[in-house]
Design an enzyme around this catalytic site. Structure first.
Site, short mmCIF file in Angstrom:
data_model
loop_
_atom_site.label_atom_id
_atom_site.label_comp_id
_atom_site.label_asym_id
_atom_site.label_seq_id
_atom_site.Cartn_x
_atom_site.Cartn_y
_atom_site.Cartn_z
N CYS A 2 0.83 -1.19 0.00
CA CYS A 2 0.00 0.00 0.00
C CYS A 2 0.87 1.24 0.00
O CYS A 2 2.09 1.18 -0.08
CB CYS A 2 -0.90 0.01 1.24
N ASP A 99 -3.15 -9.42 7.70
CA ASP A 99 -1.94 -9.31 8.51
C ASP A 99 -1.86 -7.95 9.18
O ASP A 99 -1.15 -7.77 10.17
CB ASP A 99 -0.69 -9.59 7.67
N ILE A 289 12.42 -10.87 -19.90
CA ILE A 289 12.66 -9.80 -20.86
C ILE A 289 13.68 -10.22 -21.91
O ILE A 289 14.52 -11.08 -21.69
CB ILE A 289 13.16 -8.51 -20.16
N GLY A 369 14.24 -12.34 -7.49
CA GLY A 369 15.47 -12.92 -6.94
C GLY A 369 16.42 -11.89 -6.36
O GLY A 369 17.58 -12.22 -6.07
#
Length: 644
Positions: A2, A99, A289, A369
């Protein structure tokens, strides 16, 4: 994920908070909210923009107000299920499954002691109606951003710096020291901020505002302590099961009530995460990509696509291929706006375009990653610095002869570039230097003399300060392990300052959440329990992680040459952006203000055009800095002169 914002004892706080929150609309297109409460002779206002990921119902809406606490929260808590069970056992009754409510109740029960127990990425502001105190907190590793501004006894905060700049009516002044730091690194370190009055709440820390005007600060997590504890474990013979740790972290990062996809470059880190995610979510989507053939050839870039396709086929992944052939003249100012501060890494464009494509396909959450190279010594600079220690044992006359020979070689011709020559020149620029200086030079843009020649002479003292700060951070540890000293410096500076920063801002510009399973507190603890001589073995970087990944990935993927999550800069600079470079050098605001020296820039362009040196990355960053500076001074109405 958010956007959060708020004010505390700030004049016209309600209207300012509304402006802050509106500026963050792209971070949370699924909902908006605001909360207000009196504080002495003033008020607190909390704003929120929601990107609904967990508990899509109204019980997850924010700011969340419950029994005297109000919370505006940005993040994901991956151990929320366990904390919920513990809190319920203590008598807490939950309204929903978000959460956010777990964070609120954990704070109610443990206060700041809850912070080291939170496993995830987060930044939040929580207000206690009983005491009138507002506390801001940021996650352990700086994954999520939080900017703040203090004036008098008041405070304003937001997820993005542009929100603070807009809401304060253009009164913020550019910090030229941050611009110098940006030139050195091509990003602004977390210790500095692009505007003078603003600051970034540091990773692993909290700040509390009290009604009487006092402000308290605290640290609840220290990365250098984690590194020291890891070294002690290693010396005691304790070795972590990296395969199990990474698998467990990846599984937790899949927690979501909406679809999750992955970045898949075809390299080790993204391939391992994608393979693990596919076991838990069969048919998961992944995005990769590619570049225009002529750009890839000019840049001498490896063909990563074939490896990504191989992983996708083997693990049943739905692969989406995106060609990066952007109109960079349009994207450059757009990305400069999104990135908040002058960040010169073109990988931000890749992230934005991938996340935009995923969002169009209905994907809100992606796994990256990011972080494995920093923590497990996977960058070329790590191996190069180890090799430099060996190189220093070569007789000096031979080193001088080699340096003269390499210096005469071109890095490119009119038709193609030579990566091996670029790497050799880069290596020889730092191979003879002392440890900290060599490490800094192995990844920064300029040495001290080059930086002094580029900027206004009056900034010489600032250059010294920026270089001293790097030395202070690098040397602030008790590790006797050279490789892990480099990893620790990267985890404290490079990771939060550049990679996590551009990932957050580029992805959120596309209303997409990116999660980073390698940048997890348990993975970090495991990483620093691995000795440096297991991270770099021979000429193999990231060796321990590669060994662990063979439990699921084929060796062809694990031990392939390292790929690049970058862009064909030399091709772009020589074609698409050449006219813009000339404009910025001849009549740009940075040159007209005196911040940058035209003669130094002109020499850089000439040497790059001749193919003798590769300044494409430097010139790209000058363009990003120019666009950022134009926006900053136009918004504030400031005179562009340094002496104004």
């Amino acid at each position: 994920m958010c956007g959060i914002a708020g004010t505390y004892r700030w004049p016209d706080g309600k209207a300012v908070t509304d402006r802050l929150t509106e500026t963050l609309a792209h971070r949370g297109p699924d909902g908006a909210g605001r909360y207000g409460h009196r504080v002495g002779d003033g008020e607190v206002q909390l704003g929120h923009r929601r990107l609904a990921i967990i508990d899509l119902s109204e019980t997850g809406a924010q700011p969340m107000v419950k029994d005297g606490l109000a919370l505006t929260y940005n993040g994901e808590l991956y151990n929320a299920p366990e904390l919920r069970v513990e809190l319920e056992a203590a008598g807490v009754r939950f309204r929903g499954t978000s959460d956010t409510e777990v964070v609120l109740e954990a704070w109610r029960r443990w206060g700041t002691d809850c912070l080291p127990r939170l496993r995830g990425m987060f930044a939040f502001g929580i207000f206690d109606e009983r005491t009138g105190e507002l506390t801001l907190a940021r996650d352990q590793l700086g994954i999520k951003p939080l900017f703040l501004l203090r004036r008098g006894g008041g405070l304003a905060f937001a997820s993005e710096l542009k929100a603070l700049a807009a809401a304060t009516g253009g009164t913020l002044e550019v910090d030229h020291a941050a611009m110098v730091a940006s030139l050195l690194y091509y990003w602004v370190p977390d210790s500095r901020c692009a505007y003078r009055e603003a600051e970034k709440l540091q990773p692993g820390s909290w700040l509390r505002c009290r009604p009487d005007g006092r402000v308290d600060r605290g640290r609840y997590w220290h990365l250098k302590d984690v590194a020291a504890e890891g070294r002690a474990r290693a010396l005691a013979g304790e070795q972590p099961d990296l395969a199990a740790v990474v698998e467990e972290s990846t599984r937790r990062h899949l927690l979501s009530d909406v679809p999750v996809a992955t970045f898949l470059s075809g390299g080790l880190d993204s391939s391992w995460l994608t393979a693990l995610a596919a076991r838990d979510r069969p048919g998961i989507s992944a995005y990769t990509i590619g570049f225009r053939a002529e750009d890839a050839k000019f840049e001498a870039m490896p063909d990563d696509l074939r490896y990504a396709r191989q992983v996708a086929e083997q693990f049943g992944v739905d692969l989406h291929e995106i060609e990066i052939a952007p109109n960079v003249l349009d994207l450059l100012p757009q990305m400069t706006h999104h990135l908040d501060e002058p960040i010169g890494d073109p990988a931000a464009i890749n992230t934005f375009l991938i996340c935009s494509a995923a969002r169009e396909a209905g994907v809100k959450v992606m796994l990256s990653g990011m972080g494995a190279d920093e923590l497990f010594a996977g960058y070329r600079k790590h191996l190069a610095n180890v090799l430099a220690l060996r190189y220093q044992r070569v007789p000096r006359p031979l080193r001088r002869g080699l340096s003269r020979t390499v210096d005469r070689l071109p890095v490119a011709t009119s038709r193609r570039g030579y990566r091996s020559v670029r790497f050799a020149k880069r290596f020889l620029s730092f191979a003879d230097l002392p440890e900290e200086t060599a490490f800094r030079r192995s990844y920064t843009m300029y040495d001290q003399d080059e930086l002094l020649a580029l900027v206004d002479p009056d900034l010489a003292g600032t250059v010294d300060d920026v270089l001293t700060e790097h030395a202070d951070v690098y040397q602030d540890n008790e590790l006797d392990d050279f490789v892990n000293r480099m990893c620790l410096a990267d985890a404290r500076m490079f990771l939060p300052g550049l990679n996590l920063a551009y990932t957050d801002r580029s992805s959120m510009a596309a209303s997409t959440e990116v999660r980073v399973p390698y940048v997890d507190v348990e993975v970090v603890k495991a990483a620093f329990a691995v000795p440096g001589d297991r991270k770099i073995v021979g000429r193999q970087g990231k060796a321990a992680l590669k060994e662990a990944a063979t439990s699921i990935l084929p060796r062809e993927i694990v031990y392939r040459p390292k790929g690049l999550f970058s862009a064909p800069l030399r091709a772009w600079m020589s074609r698409d952006l050449a006219p813009l470079v000339r404009e910025v050098i001849n009549d740009g605001e940075l040159v007209r203000s005196g911040f940058l020296r035209r003669d130094a820039l002109a020499r850089m362009v000439a040497e790059d055009a001749s193919g003798q040196r590769d300044f494409s990355k430097h010139l790209w960053h000058v363009l990003t800095l120019e666009y950022w500076y134009r926006g900053a001074i136009s918004q504030s109405g400031q005179n562009s002169s340094l002496t104004a």
